[in-house]
Motif scaffolding. Structure first.
Motif, PDB file in Angstrom:
ATOM      1  N   ASP A  32       0.808  -1.219   0.000  1.00 54.71           N
ATOM      2  CA  ASP A  32       0.000   0.000   0.000  1.00 54.71           C
ATOM      3  C   ASP A  32       0.846   1.275   0.000  1.00 54.71           C
ATOM      4  OD1 ASP A  32       1.000  -0.166   2.549  1.00 54.71           O
ATOM      5  OD2 ASP A  32      -0.928   0.028   3.567  1.00 54.71           O
ATOM      6  N   PHE A  33       2.149   1.144  -0.205  1.00 54.38           N
ATOM      7  CA  PHE A  33       3.037   2.303  -0.161  1.00 54.38           C
ATOM      8  C   PHE A  33       2.614   3.385  -1.151  1.00 54.38           C
ATOM      9  CE2 PHE A  33       6.639   4.783  -1.631  1.00 54.38           C
ATOM     10  CZ  PHE A  33       7.260   5.164  -0.455  1.00 54.38           C
ATOM     11  N   GLY A  34       2.388   2.981  -2.393  1.00 56.50           N
ATOM     12  CA  GLY A  34       2.041   3.958  -3.415  1.00 56.50           C
ATOM     13  C   GLY A  34       0.759   4.697  -3.118  1.00 56.50           C
ATOM     14  N   LYS A  35      -0.267   3.991  -2.643  1.00 60.80           N
ATOM     15  CA  LYS A  35      -1.555   4.615  -2.346  1.00 60.80           C
ATOM     16  C   LYS A  35      -1.446   5.577  -1.174  1.00 60.80           C
ATOM     17  CE  LYS A  35      -6.033   5.226  -2.582  1.00 60.80           C
ATOM     18  NZ  LYS A  35      -6.632   6.014  -3.671  1.00 60.80           N
ATOM     19  N   VAL A  36      -0.765   5.137  -0.091  1.00 58.85           N
ATOM     20  CA  VAL A  36      -0.627   5.997   1.084  1.00 58.85           C
ATOM     21  C   VAL A  36       0.145   7.258   0.739  1.00 58.85           C
ATOM     22  CG1 VAL A  36       0.362   6.165   3.401  1.00 58.85           C
ATOM     23  CG2 VAL A  36      -0.839   4.087   2.718  1.00 58.85           C
ATOM     24  N   MET A  37       1.230   7.111   0.020  1.00 60.79           N
ATOM     25  CA  MET A  37       2.031   8.284  -0.344  1.00 60.79           C
ATOM     26  C   MET A  37       1.274   9.198  -1.315  1.00 60.79           C
ATOM     27  SD  MET A  37       4.872   8.640   1.210  1.00 60.79           S
ATOM     28  CE  MET A  37       5.999   7.738   2.267  1.00 60.79           C
ATOM     29  N   ALA A  38       0.510   8.615  -2.203  1.00 61.54           N
ATOM     30  CA  ALA A  38      -0.243   9.428  -3.162  1.00 61.54           C
ATOM     31  C   ALA A  38      -1.268  10.292  -2.455  1.00 61.54           C
ATOM     32  CB  ALA A  38      -0.919   8.535  -4.204  1.00 61.54           C
ATOM     33  N   VAL A  39      -2.012   9.709  -1.527  1.00 64.87           N
ATOM     34  CA  VAL A  39      -3.052  10.470  -0.822  1.00 64.87           C
ATOM     35  C   VAL A  39      -2.436  11.407   0.209  1.00 64.87           C
ATOM     36  CG1 VAL A  39      -5.036  10.295   0.721  1.00 64.87           C
ATOM     37  CG2 VAL A  39      -4.806   8.708  -1.205  1.00 64.87           C
ATOM     38  N   ASN A  40      -1.557  10.875   1.055  1.00 65.70           N
ATOM     39  CA  ASN A  40      -1.063  11.646   2.199  1.00 65.70           C
ATOM     40  C   ASN A  40      -0.051  12.708   1.824  1.00 65.70           C
ATOM     41  OD1 ASN A  40      -2.647   9.837   3.574  1.00 65.70           O
ATOM     42  ND2 ASN A  40      -1.026   9.061   4.893  1.00 65.70           N
ATOM     43  N   LEU A  41       0.847  12.402   0.892  1.00 68.34           N
ATOM     44  CA  LEU A  41       1.922  13.342   0.575  1.00 68.34           C
ATOM     45  C   LEU A  41       1.706  14.060  -0.756  1.00 68.34           C
ATOM     46  CD1 LEU A  41       4.596  14.658   1.206  1.00 68.34           C
ATOM     47  CD2 LEU A  41       5.762  12.638   0.264  1.00 68.34           C
ATOM     48  N   LEU A  42       1.490  13.301  -1.823  1.00 58.49           N
ATOM     49  CA  LEU A  42       1.263  13.942  -3.118  1.00 58.49           C
ATOM     50  C   LEU A  42       0.025  14.838  -3.058  1.00 58.49           C
ATOM     51  CD1 LEU A  42       1.937  14.331  -6.109  1.00 58.49           C
ATOM     52  CD2 LEU A  42       0.593  12.268  -6.602  1.00 58.49           C
ATOM     53  N   GLY A  43      -1.019  14.388  -2.377  1.00 62.52           N
ATOM     54  CA  GLY A  43      -2.222  15.204  -2.257  1.00 62.52           C
ATOM     55  C   GLY A  43      -1.957  16.537  -1.584  1.00 62.52           C
ATOM     56  N   VAL A  44      -1.125  16.536  -0.546  1.00 62.46           N
ATOM     57  CA  VAL A  44      -0.765  17.778   0.144  1.00 62.46           C
ATOM     58  C   VAL A  44       0.082  18.671  -0.767  1.00 62.46           C
ATOM     59  CG1 VAL A  44       0.613  18.726   2.037  1.00 62.46           C
ATOM     60  CG2 VAL A  44      -0.979  16.839   2.463  1.00 62.46           C
ATOM     61  N   MET A  45       1.042  18.064  -1.448  1.00 57.64           N
ATOM     62  CA  MET A  45       1.911  18.850  -2.326  1.00 57.64           C
ATOM     63  C   MET A  45       1.125  19.450  -3.484  1.00 57.64           C
ATOM     64  SD  MET A  45       5.356  16.472  -2.357  1.00 57.64           S
ATOM     65  CE  MET A  45       6.365  17.716  -3.178  1.00 57.64           C
ATOM     66  N   ALA A  46       0.248  18.659  -4.083  1.00 55.10           N
ATOM     67  CA  ALA A  46      -0.548  19.162  -5.206  1.00 55.10           C
ATOM     68  C   ALA A  46      -1.527  20.231  -4.734  1.00 55.10           C
ATOM     69  CB  ALA A  46      -1.294  18.013  -5.880  1.00 55.10           C
ATOM     70  N   GLY A  47      -2.171  19.999  -3.589  1.00 55.20           N
ATOM     71  CA  GLY A  47      -3.092  20.999  -3.068  1.00 55.20           C
ATOM     72  C   GLY A  47      -2.390  22.308  -2.785  1.00 55.20           C
ATOM     73  N   THR A  48      -1.209  22.232  -2.216  1.00 52.74           N
ATOM     74  CA  THR A  48      -0.421  23.436  -1.941  1.00 52.74           C
ATOM     75  C   THR A  48      -0.021  24.123  -3.230  1.00 52.74           C
ATOM     76  OG1 THR A  48       0.437  22.487   0.122  1.00 52.74           O
ATOM     77  CG2 THR A  48       1.688  24.304  -0.860  1.00 52.74           C
ATOM     78  N   ARG A  49       0.456  23.359  -4.202  1.00 48.94           N
ATOM     79  CA  ARG A  49       0.944  23.937  -5.453  1.00 48.94           C
ATOM     80  C   ARG A  49      -0.159  24.669  -6.211  1.00 48.94           C
ATOM     81  NH1 ARG A  49       0.644  25.498 -10.091  1.00 48.94           N
ATOM     82  NH2 ARG A  49       1.958  24.936 -11.851  1.00 48.94           N
ATOM     83  N   TYR A  50      -1.318  24.022  -6.375  1.00 52.30           N
ATOM     84  CA  TYR A  50      -2.372  24.628  -7.197  1.00 52.30           C
ATOM     85  C   TYR A  50      -3.090  25.754  -6.465  1.00 52.30           C
ATOM     86  CZ  TYR A  50      -1.517  21.255 -10.824  1.00 52.30           C
ATOM     87  OH  TYR A  50      -0.902  20.537 -11.823  1.00 52.30           O
ATOM     88  N   ALA A  51      -3.248  25.621  -5.162  1.00 49.65           N
ATOM     89  CA  ALA A  51      -3.822  26.726  -4.397  1.00 49.65           C
ATOM     90  C   ALA A  51      -2.882  27.919  -4.411  1.00 49.65           C
ATOM     91  CB  ALA A  51      -4.099  26.296  -2.965  1.00 49.65           C
ATOM     92  N   ALA A  52      -1.595  27.673  -4.226  1.00 48.12           N
ATOM     93  CA  ALA A  52      -0.612  28.757  -4.208  1.00 48.12           C
ATOM     94  C   ALA A  52      -0.511  29.447  -5.553  1.00 48.12           C
ATOM     95  CB  ALA A  52       0.749  28.224  -3.779  1.00 48.12           C
ATOM     96  N   ALA A  53      -0.679  28.695  -6.626  1.00 46.77           N
ATOM     97  CA  ALA A  53      -0.616  29.312  -7.958  1.00 46.77           C
ATOM     98  C   ALA A  53      -1.711  30.358  -8.118  1.00 46.77           C
ATOM     99  CB  ALA A  53      -0.746  28.237  -9.033  1.00 46.77           C
ATOM    100  N   TYR A  54      -2.889  30.084  -7.568  1.00 49.10           N
ATOM    101  CA  TYR A  54      -3.964  31.088  -7.604  1.00 49.10           C
ATOM    102  C   TYR A  54      -3.673  32.207  -6.609  1.00 49.10           C
ATOM    103  CZ  TYR A  54      -8.368  33.465  -7.019  1.00 49.10           C
ATOM    104  OH  TYR A  54      -9.313  34.454  -6.933  1.00 49.10           O
ATOM    105  N   MET A  55      -3.328  31.851  -5.388  1.00 48.08           N
ATOM    106  CA  MET A  55      -3.112  32.853  -4.347  1.00 48.08           C
ATOM    107  C   MET A  55      -2.000  33.828  -4.696  1.00 48.08           C
ATOM    108  SD  MET A  55      -3.366  30.418  -0.961  1.00 48.08           S
ATOM    109  CE  MET A  55      -4.878  29.612  -0.449  1.00 48.08           C
ATOM    110  N   ALA A  56      -0.975  33.353  -5.374  1.00 45.26           N
ATOM    111  CA  ALA A  56       0.163  34.207  -5.714  1.00 45.26           C
ATOM    112  C   ALA A  56      -0.248  35.390  -6.576  1.00 45.26           C
ATOM    113  CB  ALA A  56       1.235  33.387  -6.429  1.00 45.26           C
ATOM    114  N   ASP A  57      -1.277  35.224  -7.369  1.00 47.12           N
ATOM    115  CA  ASP A  57      -1.754  36.299  -8.250  1.00 47.12           C
ATOM    116  C   ASP A  57      -2.936  37.059  -7.677  1.00 47.12           C
ATOM    117  OD1 ASP A  57       0.155  35.760 -10.230  1.00 47.12           O
ATOM    118  OD2 ASP A  57      -1.116  34.238 -11.176  1.00 47.12           O
ATOM    119  N   HIS A  58      -3.350  36.699  -6.448  1.00 43.90           N
ATOM    120  CA  HIS A  58      -4.556  37.306  -5.884  1.00 43.90           C
ATOM    121  C   HIS A  58      -4.374  37.696  -4.419  1.00 43.90           C
ATOM    122  CE1 HIS A  58      -6.000  35.156  -9.465  1.00 43.90           C
ATOM    123  NE2 HIS A  58      -6.934  36.091  -9.515  1.00 43.90           N
ATOM    124  N   GLY A  59      -3.201  38.175  -4.074  1.00 41.76           N
ATOM    125  CA  GLY A  59      -2.998  38.778  -2.762  1.00 41.76           C
ATOM    126  C   GLY A  59      -2.615  37.852  -1.635  1.00 41.76           C
ATOM    127  N   GLY A  60      -2.300  36.601  -1.945  1.00 48.95           N
ATOM    128  CA  GLY A  60      -1.843  35.680  -0.914  1.00 48.95           C
ATOM    129  C   GLY A  60      -2.954  34.842  -0.317  1.00 48.95           C
TER     130      GLY A  60
END
Length: 278
Positions: A106-134
């Motif tokens: 289950d390594f791939g599934k756990v890492m995908a949800v727990n870590l990749l999900g956090v990294m992707a959520g941060t990346r895409y949210a930050a991409a919007y926030m960076a152009d809209h005041g933080g």
């Protein structure tokens, strides 16, 4: 404070139940409009119905980067912006009697949800926030990522990685007025612990769950169990203006577990070497 998040838009991943649901309800109570992102469609839709027009549901598997990107777009389209991203979704993986019996299937599934999900959520949210005041990004780790211990090694590794990622992202994103902080819950009674034991017989699973909970209680200074609402208060704090000078912070919400063992209580015996900590 009243209406601390008035006018703000938030996304909470894993928002249909447990800690995520408590965060959704707390954010809405403080005036935010919230996108509930989850794979638990029925629970999420029931929650959204109970919250009224302040929330909408978006089916999202956070282990799929494209779905995370679409979720952020959906939040902006639905409510006109994005101010708070709470990357809460997580899974425990299977518990094994010892690491030597863990086939890492289950390594791939756990890492995908727990870590990749956090990294992707941060990346895409930050991409919007960076152009809209933080904005504010709140990532969910665990005291299992702070303290070493036996058992659920992949889970522990994923939660430890979230802490390092949060601090690194905080450094890089400060130039855009984006704060990135991390919560590390511990000893919070949710379904996460029982979920890790699904491969066991029901009787043994129930017995082990009770034993682990008893051990958690004796290992922390505060005797009462924590609640999802306790974690939601921390998520509210990081989301709002009270935490405007905080970034790269890791906040344990654990009754003092990471501070050290209480002085006058005996530890309860535990059948397993370790378990998910929240």
């Amino acid at each position: 404070m009243v209406n601390e998040l008035s006018g703000k838009v938030a996304v909470v991943t894993g928002g249909a139940s447990g800690i995520g649901r408590a965060i959704v309800e707390r954010y809405i109570a403080e005036g935010a409009r919230v996108v509930v992102a989850d794979v638990e469609r029925e629970h999420a839709e029931n929650l959204v119905r109970s919250c009224g027009p302040m929330s909408v549901f978006r089916y999202t598997d956070v282990g799929d980067v494209d779905q995370v990107a679409a979720m952020v777009d959906f939040a902006v389209e639905s409510f006109g912006g994005l101010d708070v991203m709470c990357n809460n979704a997580g899974i425990p993986g299977k518990m094994h009697k010892s690491f030597l019996q863990d086939d890492l299937a289950d390594f791939g599934k756990v890492m995908a949800v727990n870590l990749l999900g956090v990294m992707a959520g941060t990346r895409y949210a930050a991409a919007y926030m960076a152009d809209h005041g933080g904005g504010s990004i709140v990532n969910m780790s665990s005291i299992g990522g702070v303290q070493a211990g036996g058992g659920v090694m992949t889970y522990r590794a994923s939660k430890a990685a979230i802490i390092q990622f949060t601090k690194s992202a905080a450094i890089e994103l400060e130039q855009y007025d984006i704060r990135v902080n991390c919560i590390a819950p511990g000893s919070i009674p949710t379904a996460l612990l029982a979920t890790s034991m699904t491969a066991m017989a029901d009787e043994r699973s129930d017995r082990l769950t009770r034993a682990v909970r008893a051990s958690m209680q004796t290992d922390r200074p505060l005797e009462r169990d924590g609640t999802p609402e306790d974690v939601a208060e921390a998520a509210l704090y990081f989301a709002g203006d009270r935490a405007r000078y905080l970034t790269g912070t890791v906040l344990p919400v654990d009754g003092g577990t990471t501070a050290g063992k209480p002085l006058r209580r005996k530890s309860a015996p535990v059948e397993s070497a370790g378990a998910p900590m929240s």
